[in-house]
Design a protein around this motif. Structure first.
Motif, mmCIF file in Angstrom:
data_model
loop_
_atom_site.group_PDB
_atom_site.id
_atom_site.type_symbol
_atom_site.label_atom_id
_atom_site.label_comp_id
_atom_site.label_asym_id
_atom_site.label_seq_id
_atom_site.Cartn_x
_atom_site.Cartn_y
_atom_site.Cartn_z
ATOM 1 N N ILE A 112 0.744 -1.241 -0.016
ATOM 2 C CA ILE A 112 0.107 0.042 -0.098
ATOM 3 C C ILE A 112 0.786 1.194 -0.007
ATOM 4 O O ILE A 112 1.870 1.550 0.683
ATOM 5 C CB ILE A 112 -0.670 0.052 1.180
ATOM 6 C CG1 ILE A 112 -1.809 -1.301 1.244
ATOM 7 C CG2 ILE A 112 -1.786 1.089 1.207
ATOM 8 C CD1 ILE A 112 -2.818 -1.428 0.288
ATOM 9 N N PRO A 113 0.447 2.119 -0.772
ATOM 10 C CA PRO A 113 1.425 3.466 -0.870
ATOM 11 C C PRO A 113 1.320 4.114 0.358
ATOM 12 O O PRO A 113 0.362 3.963 1.119
ATOM 13 C CB PRO A 113 0.930 4.313 -2.155
ATOM 14 C CG PRO A 113 -0.144 3.220 -2.800
ATOM 15 C CD PRO A 113 -0.677 2.137 -1.874
ATOM 16 N N SER A 114 2.358 4.911 0.773
ATOM 17 C CA SER A 114 2.260 5.671 1.816
ATOM 18 C C SER A 114 2.960 7.009 1.629
ATOM 19 O O SER A 114 3.720 7.238 0.717
ATOM 20 C CB SER A 114 3.053 5.002 3.065
ATOM 21 O OG SER A 114 4.546 4.902 2.749
ATOM 22 N N PHE A 115 2.893 7.815 2.580
ATOM 23 C CA PHE A 115 3.547 9.014 2.724
ATOM 24 C C PHE A 115 3.863 9.594 4.061
ATOM 25 O O PHE A 115 3.125 9.078 5.128
ATOM 26 C CB PHE A 115 2.697 10.364 1.871
ATOM 27 C CG PHE A 115 1.240 10.527 2.475
ATOM 28 C CD1 PHE A 115 1.315 11.462 3.629
ATOM 29 C CD2 PHE A 115 0.246 10.070 2.078
ATOM 30 C CE1 PHE A 115 0.038 11.865 4.246
ATOM 31 C CE2 PHE A 115 -0.944 10.333 2.499
ATOM 32 C CZ PHE A 115 -1.026 11.027 3.864
ATOM 33 N N THR A 116 4.764 10.496 4.264
ATOM 34 C CA THR A 116 5.148 11.013 5.544
ATOM 35 C C THR A 116 5.159 12.584 5.512
ATOM 36 O O THR A 116 5.727 12.973 4.394
ATOM 37 C CB THR A 116 6.456 10.785 5.898
ATOM 38 O OG1 THR A 116 6.743 9.038 5.953
ATOM 39 C CG2 THR A 116 6.826 11.062 7.350
ATOM 40 N N VAL A 117 4.465 13.298 6.168
ATOM 41 C CA VAL A 117 4.292 14.513 6.377
ATOM 42 C C VAL A 117 4.786 15.086 7.772
ATOM 43 O O VAL A 117 4.081 15.045 8.674
ATOM 44 C CB VAL A 117 3.009 15.411 6.199
ATOM 45 C CG1 VAL A 117 2.944 16.910 6.203
ATOM 46 C CG2 VAL A 117 2.422 14.969 4.848
#
Ligand code: GRF
Length: 193
Positions: free
Chosen positions: A51-56
């Motif tokens: 599953i794609p992920s991102f970090t902010v």
């Protein structure tokens, strides 16, 4: 098929449970992205499930509002039907809540409105209660103050440490969360402010 974004800060054990549930072909929702406010250990679960992920990273922004704007930009790439806060240890800025409400839900390791906030398990132990609980709520611009969607009591044992009690609460949280997501996906549960 309901699309779901999950936001985390920690180990993501609740996220893992949701990923496992959503990997069953008959589950009516799918997780399209996982986001985090830091380099969270739980991002490894997203990777394991492809599953794609991102970090902010919260600390990369001057203030909560700027962080929230970037978080919204990342979420808008995926246009999720539902946003699940599962161990996100950040209050969302009011503008972000207003943008997605009531399609944001949160799990909390206490029987709300008892023990809201970042230390619900520790506060229940300190209060000396014999039972606490787990809750799933709609996120509003308060602190764990939104409409309660599901909750269940969890006993506190004499010799409980914060960790032991939290680990007893989490399986209940996971079961409640998966059931709420399922009911939102089937339309059985309609989220309101
Ligand atoms: C969960 O109990 C959640 O309700 C609380 O933090 C915990 C996160 O656990 N906000 P994990 O990261 O899912 O293991």
């Amino acid at each position: 098929m309901l699309t779901v974004a999950v936001l985390i800060s920690g180990s993501g054990s609740n996220l893992r449970a949701l990923l496992e549930a959503a990997s069953h072909p008959d589950f009516p929702a799918r997780i399209v992205v996982v986001g985090a406010d830091r380099d969270a250990e739980g991002l490894a679960h997203a990777e394991a499930f492809g599953i794609p992920s991102f970090t902010v990273p919260f600390r990369s922004f001057d203030n909560r509002e700027a962080w929230g704007e970037e978080l919204a930009r990342q979420l808008d790439v995926w246009t999720p039907d539902l946003i699940v806060l599962s161990g996100l240890m950040r209050l969302l800025p009011a503008a972000l809540v207003a943008r997605y409400a009531p399609q944001i839900i949160n799990t909390h390791p206490a029987y709300l409105p008892e023990f809201p906030g970042a230390h619900g398990v520790r506060d229940a132990l300190a209060a000396g209660v014999t039972q606490t609980g787990a809750s799933v709520i709609v996120v509003d611009d308060g602190v764990d103050s939104g409409p309660i969607l599901a909750q269940e009591r969890v006993p506190v044992q004499e010799d409980d440490t914060e960790h032991a009690l939290h680990e007893r609460i989490k399986p209940v949280e996971r079961r409640l969360l998966i059931d709420v997501v399922r009911r939102v996906a089937t339309g059985e549960l309609v989220l309101t402010h």
